[in-house]
Design an enzyme around this catalytic site. Structure first.
Site, PDB file in Angstrom:
ATOM      1  CG  MET A 182      -1.608  -1.167   0.924  1.00  0.00           C
ATOM      2  SD  MET A 182      -3.005  -1.378  -0.316  1.00  0.00           S
ATOM      3  CE  MET A 182      -3.978   0.276  -0.645  1.00  0.00           C
ATOM      4  CD  GLU A 183       7.115   1.572   1.192  1.00  0.00           C
ATOM      5  OE1 GLU A 183       7.511   1.836  -0.249  1.00  0.00           O
ATOM      6  OE2 GLU A 183       7.195   1.615   1.625  1.00  0.00           O
TER       7      GLU A 183
ATOM      8  CB  THR B 272     -24.110  21.853  11.821  1.00  0.00           C
ATOM      9  OG1 THR B 272     -22.522  21.579  12.557  1.00  0.00           O
ATOM     10  CG2 THR B 272     -24.359  23.357  11.772  1.00  0.00           C
TER      11      THR B 272
ATOM     12  CG  HIS C 122     -13.192  25.849   9.151  1.00  0.00           C
ATOM     13  ND1 HIS C 122     -14.029  25.334   8.895  1.00  0.00           N
ATOM     14  CD2 HIS C 122     -12.400  25.832   9.892  1.00  0.00           C
ATOM     15  CE1 HIS C 122     -14.689  25.315   9.748  1.00  0.00           C
ATOM     16  NE2 HIS C 122     -13.387  25.332  10.576  1.00  0.00           N
TER      17      HIS C 122
ATOM     18  CD  GLN D 258      -6.759  17.483  13.430  1.00  0.00           C
ATOM     19  OE1 GLN D 258      -5.519  17.523  13.800  1.00  0.00           O
ATOM     20  NE2 GLN D 258      -7.413  16.467  12.287  1.00  0.00           N
TER      21      GLN D 258
ATOM     22  CG  ASP E 295     -21.791  25.283   7.722  1.00  0.00           C
ATOM     23  OD1 ASP E 295     -20.419  26.477   7.802  1.00  0.00           O
ATOM     24  OD2 ASP E 295     -21.404  24.698   8.929  1.00  0.00           O
TER      25      ASP E 295
ATOM     26  CE  LYS F  19     -24.141  24.681  16.176  1.00  0.00           C
ATOM     27  NZ  LYS F  19     -23.788  23.917  15.603  1.00  0.00           N
TER      28      LYS F  19
HETATM   29  C1  R5P Z   1     -17.478  24.151  11.837  1.00  0.00           C
HETATM   30  O1  R5P Z   1     -16.783  24.854  11.932  1.00  0.00           O
HETATM   31  C2  R5P Z   1     -17.892  23.867  10.577  1.00  0.00           C
HETATM   32  O2  R5P Z   1     -18.192  24.921   9.517  1.00  0.00           O
HETATM   33  C3  R5P Z   1     -18.493  22.989   9.814  1.00  0.00           C
HETATM   34  O3  R5P Z   1     -19.912  23.818  10.087  1.00  0.00           O
HETATM   35  C4  R5P Z   1     -18.914  21.479  10.344  1.00  0.00           C
HETATM   36  O4  R5P Z   1     -17.721  21.193  10.331  1.00  0.00           O
HETATM   37  C5  R5P Z   1     -19.667  20.932  10.067  1.00  0.00           C
HETATM   38  O5  R5P Z   1     -19.916  19.569  10.546  1.00  0.00           O
HETATM   39  P1  R5P Z   1     -21.389  18.619  11.039  1.00  0.00           P
HETATM   40  O6  R5P Z   1     -21.758  18.714   9.751  1.00  0.00           O
HETATM   41  O7  R5P Z   1     -20.575  17.216  11.274  1.00  0.00           O
HETATM   42  O8  R5P Z   1     -22.453  18.741  12.128  1.00  0.00           O
END
Ligand code: R5P
Length: 311
Positions: A35-36, A225, A127, A94, A217, A191
């Site tokens: 798998m390399e 979410t 992100h 991350q 998003d 939330k």
């Molecule tokens: C979070 O900060 C991102 O913008 C998304 O809202 C998040 O990654 C969505 O994740 P999930 O669909 O697992 O709720």
């Protein structure tokens, strides 16, 4: 110019190559029996301006390794300039230490790509915009928003009832920018978990009653979410709820969760290749970013500005 496709998203790479009218460079990107990853570029790339198209989506580690090894092969093949075209940049969430003794993996991945030999990066809706600073090479961070605006104008007849909604406080800047482009109102979902072990409360900032709500998003992963936000908006009297999300990670049972939710439609881009579940889903649709990517690649290659792509 040369365009090379990794294995993470061949359909998008092929669409980009068709839009550019540049055939994909022949390359053998495969695994040894242990798998390399092994890469062999089957055409001369000496002195070429090379674009490697590879999203670091699931399986993220394999796809990242493919990208790194391909860049290394190109560097050793004397390519003049190597651009890593990463429509979906995995590990982006991350981007900071979330506790003691935790990594900043987005920075580590940026270091790996740079060390492998990339001269520049082309990506979309990182992100967090600040991830651009994790790279000490030029990076173009395209936006899906102009494409989303065109699609929303085409598919939503009563524009005056539109309400753009951020599903969490962290996404307000992104949602506000889209609302501005559409000249629409903005609502925000806040939330809160008041105490540990007590279920989360969704407070909606803004009056969504009788409005056509569009959640915005950058990533939909488990779908939690979006689906929770859709329920909260319908409970608050929204006429309908749909969503525009750049990167459809859609892991685990996300597609089923979206299907069972009040979401009329979830629109994502093809930054990540559609799974079979997405293809047959009742309410998930992908729109292609191939033209946008191809235009950005052309402009980079011709040393022209890409800023008009943000209009
Ligand atoms: C979070 O900060 C991102 O913008 C998304 O809202 C998040 O990654 C969505 O994740 P999930 O669909 O697992 O709720």
């Amino acid at each position: 110019m040369k365009v090379i496709a990794g294995n993470s998203n061949r359909p998008l790479a092929e669409a980009i190559s068709a839009a550019l009218n540049v055939p994909l460079t022949k390359a053998n990107i495969r695994r040894f029996s242990d798998m390399e990853v092994f890469v062999e570029i089957l055409e001369n790339v000496r002195g070429e301006d090379v674009f490697v198209v590879q999203s670091t989506s699931h399986p993220a580690n394999d796809n990242l390794m493919e990208l790194l090894v391909t860049i290394d092969a190109l560097k050793r093949g004397s390519a003049r300039r190597i651009t890593a075209v990463i429509p979906y940049f995995g590990y982006a969430r991350q981007d900071r230490k979330t506790g003691p003794r935790t990594p900043i993996s987005a920075k580590l991945v940026a270091n790996l790509i740079t060390t492998a030999g990339a001269d520049r990066v082309l990506t979309m809706d990182l992100h967090a915009g600040q991830i651009q600073g994790f790279f000490d090479i030029p990076l173009d961070n395209l936006m899906a928003a102009p494409e989303f605006v065109k699609d929303i104008k085409r598919t939503t007849p009563d524009g005056d009832q539109l309400m753009i909604v951020s599903p969490d406080v962290g996404g307000v800047v992104r949602a506000r920018a889209l609302a501005k482009r559409l000249d629409a109102d903005l609502a925000i979902i806040d939330k809160r978990r008041e105490r540990a072990g007590v279920s989360e409360v969704m407070n909606i900032i803004g009056d969504v009653s009788n409005r056509r709500c569009i959640l915005v998003d950058d990533i939909v992963d488990s779908g939690g979410t979006l689906c929770n936000a859709a329920v909260a908006l319908m409970d608050a009297g929204a006429k309908s709820v749909s969503a525009y999300v750049t990167h459809g990670v859609l892991s685990g049972g996300a597609v089923a969760r979206v299907a069972a939710s009040p979401l009329q439609e979830l629109v994502t881009t093809d930054s990540i290749q559609a799974t079979e579940a997405v293809r047959v889903s009742r309410n998930v649709r992908q729109m292609t970013i191939s033209q946008l990517m191809a235009e950005a690649i052309t402009r980079i290659s011709e040393e022209r500005s890409v800023s008009s792509l943000f209009d």
